[in-house]
Design a protein around this motif. Sequence first.
Motif, short mmCIF file in Angstrom:
data_model
loop_
_atom_site.label_atom_id
_atom_site.label_comp_id
_atom_site.label_asym_id
_atom_site.label_seq_id
_atom_site.Cartn_x
_atom_site.Cartn_y
_atom_site.Cartn_z
N ILE A 67 -16.08 -61.71 19.52
CA ILE A 67 -14.74 -61.13 19.51
C ILE A 67 -14.00 -61.56 20.78
O ILE A 67 -14.53 -61.42 21.88
CB ILE A 67 -14.79 -59.59 19.43
CG1 ILE A 67 -15.54 -59.14 18.17
CG2 ILE A 67 -13.39 -58.98 19.48
CD1 ILE A 67 -15.74 -57.63 18.07
N ASP A 68 -12.83 -62.07 20.62
CA ASP A 68 -11.90 -62.42 21.71
C ASP A 68 -12.46 -63.38 22.76
O ASP A 68 -12.58 -63.03 23.94
CB ASP A 68 -11.39 -61.15 22.39
CG ASP A 68 -10.49 -60.36 21.48
OD1 ASP A 68 -9.80 -60.98 20.66
OD2 ASP A 68 -10.48 -59.12 21.58
N VAL A 99 -3.29 -64.02 19.48
CA VAL A 99 -3.30 -65.46 19.77
C VAL A 99 -2.36 -65.75 20.93
O VAL A 99 -1.26 -65.23 20.99
CB VAL A 99 -2.83 -66.26 18.53
CG1 VAL A 99 -2.68 -67.74 18.87
CG2 VAL A 99 -3.80 -66.08 17.39
N ASN A 100 -2.84 -66.56 21.84
CA ASN A 100 -1.95 -67.19 22.80
C ASN A 100 -2.46 -68.61 23.01
O ASN A 100 -3.62 -68.92 22.70
CB ASN A 100 -1.79 -66.40 24.11
CG ASN A 100 -3.10 -66.10 24.79
OD1 ASN A 100 -4.01 -66.91 24.76
ND2 ASN A 100 -3.20 -64.95 25.42
N ALA A 101 -1.62 -69.46 23.47
CA ALA A 101 -1.92 -70.89 23.54
C ALA A 101 -3.16 -71.21 24.37
O ALA A 101 -3.89 -72.15 24.06
CB ALA A 101 -0.71 -71.65 24.08
N ALA A 125 -1.35 -63.94 13.25
CA ALA A 125 -2.16 -64.81 14.10
C ALA A 125 -2.56 -66.07 13.33
O ALA A 125 -2.54 -67.17 13.88
CB ALA A 125 -3.39 -64.07 14.59
N ALA A 126 -2.93 -65.90 12.05
CA ALA A 126 -3.29 -67.06 11.23
C ALA A 126 -2.12 -68.03 11.12
O ALA A 126 -2.30 -69.25 11.24
CB ALA A 126 -3.74 -66.60 9.85
N ASN A 127 -0.92 -67.50 10.94
CA ASN A 127 0.26 -68.36 10.87
C ASN A 127 0.46 -69.12 12.18
O ASN A 127 0.81 -70.30 12.17
CB ASN A 127 1.50 -67.55 10.52
CG ASN A 127 1.47 -67.04 9.10
OD1 ASN A 127 0.78 -67.59 8.23
ND2 ASN A 127 2.21 -65.97 8.84
N ALA A 128 0.22 -68.46 13.30
CA ALA A 128 0.36 -69.12 14.60
C ALA A 128 -0.73 -70.17 14.82
O ALA A 128 -0.47 -71.22 15.42
CB ALA A 128 0.32 -68.08 15.72
#
Length: 186
Positions: A67-68, A99-101, A125-128
């Motif tokens: 996780i994470d 999500v972050n880059a 998040a999936a879309n990102a």
Amino acid sequence: MTVSLSVPPSSPTPSRPRDVQVVDLGLQSQVLRSRTWERLKFEVEYSLRRGTTANSYLLRGDKVAVIDPPGESFTAIYIEALTQHVDVSTIDTIIVSHVNANRIATLTRLRQLAPHSQIVCSRPAANALKSSLADADEILRPVRSGDTLDLGQGHRLQFISVPTPRWPDGLCTYDPASQTLYSDKL
């Protein structure tokens, strides 16, 4: 009585290397605390006396979940610490609470080491992630509040969507086996 000491501006701050602390949380659950002595973004309000961490979790049932995973600046030392506690190729699921880059590099590296793993995250998040991961359509498993994932041995993870203005893709994970809520940024 509290005494505050200040360091003169000309005194150099001692540099400490980043590290990963691994601590048992409970039933087949561990936290991997990727620690730095520098401020992480958005953490200007915290004291650094003990460092600041990006926390990730390892859960083991019949299946293995992470996780994470932390951001890119921790990728190498995180993977090294993780491999000391689990055969990384056996990771079935990578759960991403937001999500972050800077997480993309760690996610990519984990997927290289565990190519059969899936990434569980919220629909936003999936879309990102679709634009950042080459095989996104095959590996992303978006979940909603109320969805579950059974890792076996009592670890039947429950997902709770928790969108916020800052993290519209927010997702919490509850593990009834260890009675732990993995709340990421909340």
